[in-house]
Design an enzyme around this catalytic site. Structure first.
Site, PDB file in Angstrom:
ATOM      1  N   ARG A 163       0.837  -1.206   0.000  1.00  0.00           N
ATOM      2  CA  ARG A 163       0.000   0.000   0.000  1.00  0.00           C
ATOM      3  C   ARG A 163       0.875   1.261   0.000  1.00  0.00           C
ATOM      4  O   ARG A 163       0.429   2.355  -0.305  1.00  0.00           O
ATOM      5  CB  ARG A 163      -0.983  -0.010   1.184  1.00  0.00           C
ATOM      6  CG  ARG A 163      -1.962   1.136   1.170  1.00  0.00           C
ATOM      7  CD  ARG A 163      -3.257   0.908   1.968  1.00  0.00           C
ATOM      8  NE  ARG A 163      -3.104   0.074   3.144  1.00  0.00           N
ATOM      9  CZ  ARG A 163      -2.546   0.455   4.294  1.00  0.00           C
ATOM     10  NH1 ARG A 163      -2.081   1.688   4.440  1.00  0.00           N
ATOM     11  NH2 ARG A 163      -2.431  -0.387   5.305  1.00  0.00           N
ATOM     12  N   TYR A 214     -14.589  20.324 -13.294  1.00  0.00           N
ATOM     13  CA  TYR A 214     -15.123  18.973 -13.431  1.00  0.00           C
ATOM     14  C   TYR A 214     -16.167  18.725 -12.339  1.00  0.00           C
ATOM     15  O   TYR A 214     -15.937  19.045 -11.171  1.00  0.00           O
ATOM     16  CB  TYR A 214     -13.974  17.963 -13.331  1.00  0.00           C
ATOM     17  CG  TYR A 214     -14.441  16.543 -13.274  1.00  0.00           C
ATOM     18  CD1 TYR A 214     -15.053  15.955 -14.380  1.00  0.00           C
ATOM     19  CD2 TYR A 214     -14.293  15.782 -12.115  1.00  0.00           C
ATOM     20  CE1 TYR A 214     -15.498  14.650 -14.325  1.00  0.00           C
ATOM     21  CE2 TYR A 214     -14.727  14.475 -12.064  1.00  0.00           C
ATOM     22  CZ  TYR A 214     -15.332  13.914 -13.167  1.00  0.00           C
ATOM     23  OH  TYR A 214     -15.782  12.621 -13.112  1.00  0.00           O
ATOM     24  N   ASP A 264      -5.783  21.308 -12.520  1.00  0.00           N
ATOM     25  CA  ASP A 264      -6.209  20.047 -13.136  1.00  0.00           C
ATOM     26  C   ASP A 264      -5.844  20.112 -14.620  1.00  0.00           C
ATOM     27  O   ASP A 264      -6.461  20.846 -15.383  1.00  0.00           O
ATOM     28  CB  ASP A 264      -7.720  19.870 -12.933  1.00  0.00           C
ATOM     29  CG  ASP A 264      -8.234  18.544 -13.475  1.00  0.00           C
ATOM     30  OD1 ASP A 264      -7.630  18.006 -14.421  1.00  0.00           O
ATOM     31  OD2 ASP A 264      -9.267  18.060 -12.964  1.00  0.00           O
ATOM     32  N   LYS A 279      -8.172   9.618 -18.772  1.00  0.00           N
ATOM     33  CA  LYS A 279      -8.508  10.286 -20.036  1.00  0.00           C
ATOM     34  C   LYS A 279      -7.354  10.157 -21.039  1.00  0.00           C
ATOM     35  O   LYS A 279      -7.018   9.060 -21.425  1.00  0.00           O
ATOM     36  CB  LYS A 279      -8.910  11.734 -19.755  1.00  0.00           C
ATOM     37  CG  LYS A 279      -9.873  11.890 -18.563  1.00  0.00           C
ATOM     38  CD  LYS A 279     -11.253  11.289 -18.812  1.00  0.00           C
ATOM     39  CE  LYS A 279     -12.108  11.189 -17.551  1.00  0.00           C
ATOM     40  NZ  LYS A 279     -12.276  12.406 -16.776  1.00  0.00           N
TER      41      LYS A 279
HETATM   42  C1  LIG Z   1     -12.619  12.722 -15.418  1.00  0.00           C
HETATM   43  C2  LIG Z   1     -12.050  13.931 -14.794  1.00  0.00           C
HETATM   44  C3  LIG Z   1     -11.664  13.945 -13.441  1.00  0.00           C
HETATM   45  C4  LIG Z   1     -11.905  12.760 -12.521  1.00  0.00           C
HETATM   46  O1  LIG Z   1     -11.096  11.677 -12.865  1.00  0.00           O
HETATM   47  P1  LIG Z   1     -11.524  10.127 -12.624  1.00  0.00           P
HETATM   48  O2  LIG Z   1     -10.353   9.414 -13.183  1.00  0.00           O
HETATM   49  O3  LIG Z   1     -12.806   9.910 -13.357  1.00  0.00           O
HETATM   50  O4  LIG Z   1     -11.689   9.944 -11.162  1.00  0.00           O
HETATM   51  C5  LIG Z   1     -11.070  15.084 -12.939  1.00  0.00           C
HETATM   52  N1  LIG Z   1     -10.877  16.172 -13.711  1.00  0.00           N
HETATM   53  C6  LIG Z   1     -11.245  16.205 -15.011  1.00  0.00           C
HETATM   54  C7  LIG Z   1     -11.003  17.440 -15.807  1.00  0.00           C
HETATM   55  C8  LIG Z   1     -11.840  15.085 -15.597  1.00  0.00           C
HETATM   56  O5  LIG Z   1     -12.200  15.140 -16.879  1.00  0.00           O
END
Ligand SMILES: *Cc1c(COP(=O)(O)O)cnc(C)c1O
Length: 392
Positions: free
Chosen positions: A62, A113, A184, A209
């Protein structure tokens, strides 16, 4: 934090182009008969060092797993910092929000998001922090909201409204007031923006993504700069990951690194497709508005040109007739996949407000297009036929 000795070295000079770096980084050491790819290490524990644990020992899975290190090294090098993989993008978001002192205030784009906003709002409801939602493209209003706050959260472009932030002005304002700055970088990826070079304290990714790129894995990451302040933050984020158990699976980490190998070719194709589609969509009679920072007419175009090395592969459109017609378009496509999420090789589209969690300030009929790497004419034919239904 002391890195275990098997963590790959940053052996590649920064002068390599991104297309080479994504292929070359995060490989095992080049020894005779060594594999070219890291192994998937399936273990929960590690043999102890004689005489007791020394700092840097893995000890228990972990805390660390060598399966994570190839991707972490590669992403860290691309962003210019130290990366940590998390079980999901939202797990990485949660680790960063946990750095805000109890009762502190965070400034967040109102079109961040939806999961990020949802988590921030639930922490607010629990009394852990206060949320100030801002229009991140309104620099003056955002700067004013920073007074007395602890964390500035930046998304640029935002999801799904594609607003672009004046990054340097916001970071300078946050620095003057002593705020932590998180960005982000899921939409731009390190190939489009290197936030640490602009003074951001921590970069967050949904690795789910573009970085993984095949819609087959859920992962997240943080990246912190190689400064004393950044290293302390990295250690705190790593500790959060360990204590909350927000760790990636070894095979998911392996998939993410494999996906990263093609990031440059995938993005190049997807961005070129998006630019062409945005232009064609602007001329379609069923489309009332196109949001895409690559269009000269887009409100975010000048700032996108200043800060981003590509305009991205997300387009948001509105169609005549609003929500109902938008749903019709999403149901009529045959090549495009009607689905949430983004950043995969396949093109997807979604009327965002079908999600209860989406911000009420996002138009009811807004369709977010995640443009993939298919043939541009096939993508256009499919989309145009679906849109034609709105005006026939
Ligand atoms: C999808 C997304 C997230 C969250 O990520 P997960 O992998 O689905 O937990 C955060 N920020 C943005 C801009 C996203 O498109």
């Amino acid at each position: 934090m002391d890195e275990p000795s098997t963590r790959g070295s940053r052996q590649h000079p920064e002068k390599l182009a991104d297309a080479s770096l994504v292929v070359a980084l995060g490989r095992p050491e080049r020894l005779p008969d060594a594999p070219v790819n890291p192994a998937v290490t399936l273990t929960s524990t590690y043999v102890a060092t004689p005489g007791g644990a020394a700092p840097g020992d893995r000890v228990y899975a972990r805390w660390d797993n060598p399966s994570w290190n190839g991707f972490e090294d590669a992403l860290g090098s691309l962003e210019g910092g130290d990366a940590r993989l998390f079980a999901s993008g939202l797990a990485a978001v949660a680790a960063v929000l946990a750095q805000v002192p109890h009762g502190g205030t965070i400034v967040v784009p109102r079109h961040a998001y939806s999961g990020t906003l949802g988590l921030a709002r639930s922490l607010e409801a629990a009394g852990a922090l206060a949320v100030r939602a801002v229009d991140i493209a309104d620099t003056e209003a955002t700067l004013q909201a920073l007074d007395g706050a602890h964390l500035l959260w930046i998304e640029t472009p935002t999801n799904p409204m594609l607003e672009v932030a004046d990054l340097d002005a916001l970071v300078a304002g946050a620095r003057n007031r002593g705020l932590l700055v998180a960005l982000d970088n899921t939409f731009a990826t390190p190939l489009g923006l290197r936030p640490l070079e602009h003074g951001v304290d921590v970069v967050v990714h949904s690795v789910t993504k573009y970085l993984s790129g095949h819609s087959d894995v859920v992962l997240g990451a943080t990246v912190t700069p190689p400064t004393p302040r950044g290293e302390a933050l990295c250690e705190a984020l790593h500790a959060h990951r360990t204590l909350y158990g927000a760790i990636p699976g070894p095979f998911e980490a392996w998939l993410a690194l494999r996906g990263l190998r093609t990031l440059e070719v995938r993005l190049t194709r997807a961005v070129a497709n998006a630019q062409e589609l945005a232009q064609r969509l602007s001329g379609h009679p069923a489309v009332t508005r196109v949001r895409y920072p690559g269009l000269a007419s887009d409100p975010g175009h000048a700032l996108a040109r200043k800060y981003l090395r590509h305009f991205g592969a997300i387009i948001s459109i509105e169609v005549v007739g609003g929500a109902e017609e938008a749903e019709r378009v999403c149901s009529a496509v045959r090549l495009w996949v009607p689905a949430t999420s983004l950043g995969g090789v396949e093109s997807t589209l979604e009327r965002r407000r079908r999600q209860a969690a989406e911000s009420p300030t996002v138009p009811e009929g807004l369709i977010r297009l995640s443009v993939g790497i298919e043939d541009i004419e096939d993508l256009w034919d499919d989309l145009r036929s679906a849109l034609d239904l709105c005006v026939s």
